[in-house]
Write a protein that holds these residues in place. Structure first.
Motif, PDB file in Angstrom:
ATOM      1  N   GLN A  70      -3.998  -0.596   7.541  1.00 30.94           N
ATOM      2  CA  GLN A  70      -4.599  -0.019   6.341  1.00 30.94           C
ATOM      3  C   GLN A  70      -5.604  -0.988   5.713  1.00 30.94           C
ATOM      4  OE1 GLN A  70      -1.084   1.007   4.045  1.00 30.94           O
ATOM      5  NE2 GLN A  70      -1.160   3.115   4.779  1.00 30.94           N
ATOM      6  N   ASP A  71      -5.264  -2.276   5.713  1.00 24.12           N
ATOM      7  CA  ASP A  71      -6.222  -3.272   5.212  1.00 24.12           C
ATOM      8  C   ASP A  71      -7.514  -3.213   6.035  1.00 24.12           C
ATOM      9  OD1 ASP A  71      -4.482  -4.255   3.278  1.00 24.12           O
ATOM     10  OD2 ASP A  71      -3.650  -5.775   4.633  1.00 24.12           O
ATOM     11  N   ARG A  89      -9.508  -0.064   5.180  1.00 28.97           N
ATOM     12  CA  ARG A  89     -10.175  -0.167   3.870  1.00 28.97           C
ATOM     13  C   ARG A  89     -11.333  -1.164   3.917  1.00 28.97           C
ATOM     14  NH1 ARG A  89      -4.454  -0.468   1.771  1.00 28.97           N
ATOM     15  NH2 ARG A  89      -3.906   1.701   1.331  1.00 28.97           N
ATOM     16  N   ARG A 129      -9.418   2.732  -3.905  1.00 30.08           N
ATOM     17  CA  ARG A 129      -9.233   4.054  -4.504  1.00 30.08           C
ATOM     18  C   ARG A 129     -10.124   4.252  -5.719  1.00 30.08           C
ATOM     19  NH1 ARG A 129      -2.623   4.926  -4.262  1.00 30.08           N
ATOM     20  NH2 ARG A 129      -2.504   5.278  -2.005  1.00 30.08           N
ATOM     21  N   LYS A 147      -6.167  -2.121  -2.258  1.00 29.58           N
ATOM     22  CA  LYS A 147      -5.795  -0.694  -2.282  1.00 29.58           C
ATOM     23  C   LYS A 147      -6.263  -0.042  -3.579  1.00 29.58           C
ATOM     24  CE  LYS A 147      -1.721   2.308  -1.968  1.00 29.58           C
ATOM     25  NZ  LYS A 147      -0.245   2.325  -1.822  1.00 29.58           N
ATOM     26  N   SER A 179      -3.704  -7.400  -0.714  1.00 29.27           N
ATOM     27  CA  SER A 179      -3.690  -6.066  -0.117  1.00 29.27           C
ATOM     28  C   SER A 179      -3.475  -5.004  -1.186  1.00 29.27           C
ATOM     29  CB  SER A 179      -2.593  -5.988   0.948  1.00 29.27           C
ATOM     30  OG  SER A 179      -2.549  -4.693   1.520  1.00 29.27           O
ATOM     31  N   ASP A 180      -2.540  -5.263  -2.119  1.00 24.88           N
ATOM     32  CA  ASP A 180      -2.306  -4.320  -3.219  1.00 24.88           C
ATOM     33  C   ASP A 180      -3.558  -4.189  -4.088  1.00 24.88           C
ATOM     34  OD1 ASP A 180       0.681  -3.673  -3.032  1.00 24.88           O
ATOM     35  OD2 ASP A 180       0.684  -5.854  -2.987  1.00 24.88           O
TER      36      ASP A 180
END
Length: 569
Positions: A423-424, A427, A399, A395, A391-392
């Motif tokens: 959020q995952d 995205r 971006r 992210k 997930s990190d």
């Protein structure tokens, strides 16, 4: 580290008052596992007051410390001082061969010792019987024989029962019998013998701790805790019980309690061994008391400096404290000093530290650090079963507009059974939406309908979790619109409910209206066209057109859209 056990853990121990105690005696030190200190005291006593007993005690200390060769040196010195019917040091010498798994030398020597004492000396029989238990050594949540190869529970029980016949009121013999029965897989009788030791005057703290250890090994953690509590109630300065409680709470993932009890253990025992201080720092890290972790390491820097693991723990703590530069410095030092001990979590915390560096006014430097960080996270992610590092990574990729990598990261998260959060999902949907616009070899736009479908599926789940987030609704509409040619998209009507919902969510809010002007115009034109081409509902078409012109009176495209020609269907 993730063992899940549901037990009733007794409360109230954390507040037990800690008594100020003098330096423990050698026997207590051995029970605490502090053999180096115990042997120093016993050796000094033997040198200052040499006798058969003091020299035997010094040898016995080394024997319990796991150093039978050093023990033999002492026993050989004491043989000449032994009494004829009490060959203590001769027996000790024989036991050193026994624990080194040398029965050819041990057995005839032990037979000679028993013969000299006529088989009637309780202490001799007790010491031999105890040796055949391998010297059970409790500590850190286990109770295991120091010399496993020598263990013979039946022989131990035989010798200890013969010792009991000669000295029925010796609590030490009963304690050793408890150990022997435990090794004989008879925990019930073991506890009975420990209770007999207590009745005969054995230090209750030591007995309760031993009973607690037995229950622990049988996975009866409730009774283990109860007996450790009794040990502390009997003597608030009995350090070993605090240590066992710390390890027990660690076992069941109660890290705050584990950290509290190991603090109490260190305070009471004054145990400053490197491994103890390291364990203390580890427990506080697991309890998420990162500043306490750093403070412990800093205050014990001299004792801990030679162990590279210190740099790992401190680096992890600084990473969690959002002090990335210190984290990078410490973890990098660890990787340099102990490359053979590297584990995936080292890369995790190093990666998070790099990605946590703030570079105000320098987007390019921030991008470089983030790129380094995500490289480290990629090394750790496949091995981390508790934290979704993918997930990190996603992210960062999202971006950085690296949408194929963002999708791949989240696909990997799913393969490793991580549940995507809202959020995952957003995205994943947006990256697939972006990838839906492809170009062929001639540069012509090609719609990837699979990507748009994947985008809509992910955004649908995101919308379910967060129904009031307008961008999710908008891009569901656009995914269903751009997956087809404009006329196909209008005629199949898949985008209709989402464009309607989007208009309702933002059209009455001036800031949102200005922000989403182009998207609102697309939505209105879609609905106008839908009612013109599909439903042929002039009333609905006119309503959408009128509302659009009211919101955007100067828009030339809307101005060109007139009323339907009379008689058209």
């Amino acid at each position: 580290m993730n063992t899940q056990l549901t037990i009733l853990l007794l409360s109230g121990l954390a507040g037990t008052a800690l008594a100020q105690t003098p330096t423990p005696d050698p026997n207590t030190l051995m029970n605490l596992g502090r053999f180096e200190e115990a042997t120093q005291l016993l050796s000094r006593n033997a040198q200052q007051s040499p006798s058969a007993q003091t020299i035997f005690d010094a040898g016995y200390g080394y024997l319990r410390a796991g150093k039978p060769d050093s023990a033999r040196i002492w026993f050989e010195k004491g043989i000449a001082m032994d009494e004829k019917r009490t060959p203590l040091n001769e027996m000790g010498d024989a036991i050193t061969y026994l624990v080194k798994n040398d029965p050819a030398n041990a057995e005839p020597k032990l037979a000679e010792v028993v013969k000299k004492s006529k088989g009637k000396n309780a202490d001799i029989l007790y010491r031999i019987g105890e040796a055949y238990t391998g010297y059970l050594t409790p500590g850190n949540g286990s109770i295991k024989p120091l010399y496993a190869k020598v263990v013979n529970a039946a022989t131990a029980i035989d010798y200890l029962n013969r010792a009991t016949e000669r000295d029925k009121k010796n609590p030490a013999i009963q304690l050793a019998l408890g150990d022997a029965y435990y090794l004989n897989k008879d925990a019930g009788t073991a506890v009975t013998r420990y209770e007999s030791a207590l009745e005969l005057g054995m230090d209750p703290s030591r007995v309760y701790q031993r009973i607690g250890d037995i229950y622990w090994q049988g996975r009866n953690l409730n009774l283990a805790v109860e007996n450790y509590k009794k040990a502390i109630e009997a003597n608030a300065s009995y350090a070993a019980a605090y240590n066992q409680l710390a390890e027990l709470y660690f076992l069941v993932n109660r890290y705050k309690e584990a950290a509290t009890y190991i603090d109490q253990y260190v305070n009471v025992s004054k145990d400053k061994r490197q491994e103890t201080l390291l364990r203390q720092a580890q427990f506080h890290f697991l309890a998420k008391d990162y500043q306490r972790t750093v403070n412990l390491i800093d205050s014990n820097r001299t004792a801990l400096a030679q162990n590279p693991i210190v740099y790992r723990i401190e680096g992890w703590a600084y990473s969690s404290l959002k002090e990335p530069q210190k984290a990078i410095q410490n973890i990098s030092t660890f990787l340099e000093k102990a490359p053979e001990k590297v584990m995936p979590d080292d890369y995790k915390y190093l990666g998070l530290a790099y990605m946590g560096i703030e570079n105000p006014g320098s987007d390019s430097l921030k991008a470089v650090n983030d790129s380094i960080g995500v490289t480290y996270l990629a090394k750790a992610a496949p091995f981390d079963t508790t934290e979704n590092l993918y997930s990190d990574m996603a992210k960062y990729y999202y971006r950085a507009k690296k949408h194929p990598e963002a999708v791949a990261a989240l696909d990997s998260a799913a393969k490793h059974n991580f549940k995507a959060d809202v959020q995952d999902l957003f995205r994943y949907g947006m990256s697939n939406y972006t990838l839906g616009f492809q170009r062929d070899s001639l540069g012509k736009l090609v719609r990837d309908t699979v990507r748009f479908a994947q985008a809509d599926s992910a955004l649908a789940l995101a919308q379910k979790a967060s129904p009031d987030y307008a961008p999710t609704v908008l891009y569901r509409a656009k995914a269903n619109y751009y997956a087809y040619t404009p006329e196909e998209a209008v005629r199949n009507g898949k985008a209709k409910p989402y464009f309607e919902q989007f208009i309702a969510m933002v059209s009455d809010k001036e800031d949102e209206r200005n922000r989403y002007k182009k998207d609102l115009l697309l939505a209105f034109k879609y609905l106008i066209s839908y009612n013109e081409l599909v439903t042929k509902d002039d009333t609905a078409r006119t309503e959408w057109l009128t509302k659009a012109k009211a919101l955007f009176p100067d828009n030339q495209e809307l101005a060109k859209i007139g009323a339907p020609v009379a008689g058209e269907q």
